[in-house]
Design a protein around this motif. Sequence first.
Motif, PDB file in Angstrom:
ATOM      1  N   UNK A 253      73.454  52.052 -14.196  1.00  9.92           N
ATOM      2  CA  UNK A 253      73.482  53.404 -13.644  1.00  9.92           C
ATOM      3  C   UNK A 253      72.364  53.589 -12.615  1.00  9.92           C
ATOM      4  N   UNK A 254      71.174  53.058 -12.915  1.00  8.50           N
ATOM      5  CA  UNK A 254      70.058  53.151 -11.971  1.00  8.50           C
ATOM      6  C   UNK A 254      70.348  52.354 -10.708  1.00  8.50           C
ATOM      7  N   UNK A 255      71.001  51.219 -10.860  1.00  6.46           N
ATOM      8  CA  UNK A 255      71.366  50.407  -9.700  1.00  6.46           C
ATOM      9  C   UNK A 255      72.368  51.141  -8.819  1.00  6.46           C
ATOM     10  N   UNK A 256      73.356  51.761  -9.437  1.00 11.71           N
ATOM     11  CA  UNK A 256      74.366  52.509  -8.671  1.00 11.71           C
ATOM     12  C   UNK A 256      73.725  53.669  -7.901  1.00 11.71           C
ATOM     13  N   UNK A 257      72.746  54.321  -8.517  1.00 15.20           N
ATOM     14  CA  UNK A 257      72.053  55.421  -7.854  1.00 15.20           C
ATOM     15  C   UNK A 257      71.295  54.924  -6.628  1.00 15.20           C
ATOM     16  N   UNK A 258      70.614  53.781  -6.782  1.00 14.40           N
ATOM     17  CA  UNK A 258      69.866  53.209  -5.660  1.00 14.40           C
ATOM     18  C   UNK A 258      70.808  52.797  -4.532  1.00 14.40           C
TER      19      UNK A 258
ATOM     20  N   UNK B 105      59.708  45.465   2.699  1.00 13.33           N
ATOM     21  CA  UNK B 105      59.897  46.553   3.662  1.00 13.33           C
ATOM     22  C   UNK B 105      60.739  46.125   4.862  1.00 13.33           C
ATOM     23  N   UNK B 106      61.139  44.870   4.917  1.00 12.19           N
ATOM     24  CA  UNK B 106      61.976  44.401   6.023  1.00 12.19           C
ATOM     25  C   UNK B 106      63.444  44.363   5.632  1.00 12.19           C
ATOM     26  N   UNK B 107      63.708  44.283   4.362  1.00 12.18           N
ATOM     27  CA  UNK B 107      65.086  44.218   3.880  1.00 12.18           C
ATOM     28  C   UNK B 107      65.698  45.613   3.789  1.00 12.18           C
ATOM     29  N   UNK B 108      66.970  45.705   4.114  1.00 11.23           N
ATOM     30  CA  UNK B 108      67.682  46.981   3.980  1.00 11.23           C
ATOM     31  C   UNK B 108      68.687  46.967   2.835  1.00 11.23           C
ATOM     32  N   UNK B 109      68.887  45.827   2.212  1.00 12.15           N
ATOM     33  CA  UNK B 109      69.749  45.744   1.027  1.00 12.15           C
ATOM     34  C   UNK B 109      69.049  46.470  -0.114  1.00 12.15           C
ATOM     35  N   UNK B 110      69.656  47.463  -0.731  1.00  4.45           N
ATOM     36  CA  UNK B 110      68.936  48.264  -1.737  1.00  4.45           C
ATOM     37  C   UNK B 110      68.505  47.492  -2.982  1.00  4.45           C
ATOM     38  N   UNK B 111      69.429  46.775  -3.636  1.00  2.00           N
ATOM     39  CA  UNK B 111      69.098  46.096  -4.888  1.00  2.00           C
ATOM     40  C   UNK B 111      68.682  44.663  -4.593  1.00  2.00           C
ATOM     41  N   UNK B 112      67.489  44.268  -5.096  1.00  2.72           N
ATOM     42  CA  UNK B 112      67.024  42.897  -4.901  1.00  2.72           C
ATOM     43  C   UNK B 112      66.578  42.351  -6.252  1.00  2.72           C
ATOM     44  N   UNK B 113      66.982  41.118  -6.555  1.00  6.42           N
ATOM     45  CA  UNK B 113      66.599  40.510  -7.827  1.00  6.42           C
ATOM     46  C   UNK B 113      66.710  39.006  -7.751  1.00  6.42           C
TER      47      UNK B 113
END
Length: 368
Positions: A33-38, A190-198
């Motif tokens: 749910x937190x990932x979907x919000x981001x 701060x250079x990436x625009x992809x919201x979720x990173x892991x």
Amino acid sequence: MADESAHHREAKRDLYGLLGLPIDAVDFRSLIRAMDTAVAKREPFLISTPNVNFLIKSHQNVAFRDSMLLSDLCLADGMPLIWIAKLLRVPIHERVAGSDLFGRLKSRTDKRLRVFLFGGTGDLAERVGEKLNAEKCGLECVGVLNPGFGSVEELSSPEIIAQINASGADLLAVFLNAEKAQAWLLRNHHRLTVPIRAQFGATINFEAGTIRRAPPLLRSTGFEWLWRIKEEPYLWRRYWKDGRALFQILWSCALPLAITARLTRREAKFAVYPDYNDEGVTLGLAGAATAGNVDSLLPFVRQAVIDNKCIKIDLASVEHMDGRFFGVLMAVRRQLARRDLSLTIAGVSPRLRRIFRLNRFEFLLADR
């Protein structure tokens, strides 16, 4: 607006300190749910997946530890961490493994995330990407890149970052070794625009079918490492080294903490005494700094952040501190750092300093 959202999200974290690591008490449902919000807000959301190897490395590598301290969520990806949490009465009950998260995202039918696969050896990422798109599952692969074996700097070229950003992905799944992956994610945050990173580690091998994952029984009982050694014999050296280090940590830190916690009375009344000045705010704490008293502190922290003030926390009258309060200190430190403000901890008695040391959070005392 994004900054306010980040501070609100930080304040809501159920974060605990576990032997120097930040660990969120989160289950898969609330995580997704937190990932979907981001994703919906296109906000940066860094997820770390600590296991025993992460724990050991965090005690040896400050930059590696900082990558987790700066993460938006830290998942307990390893049964030994769950066992240690139980020993120390930290309410982290569910293992939330990166491989399981990847599988749950795949199996979703109500929503589809666009994923970029970064790393892996040979053509593994490309094969997994083709497989995801052929299955029409909850993950749609929109980009693949195996950057090779260069340094973190070499893997952070403008061309690489531009290719990832141009994909329009919702999720960046990184398949580099733990230290390189965390360093790369932090360097390019701060250079990436992809919201979720892991960093998903060995997940790429499981998904490609080159390595079989351990049966559920072995995973749930904490013996997945035996299966991994069977599948990848060279791993025995890492597990042997980590096992020895873990035993030392248990003997020198976890067991003394467990004994101390069971002998300590926690009924002392908790109070916060604020003192405001032009330079910042001093929050004098008294009593038991424990999970049940966190809510008494947070409004003062929230106001200091709104007022853009540095915070000094005076622990001279604190009798006891638990894992939840260490989590709060880490969260406050992170919130202030976002605004180039400092957290100072003062008035630490010899007894309380020992608790910091046993919990492996001495570094919080060094912040000025």
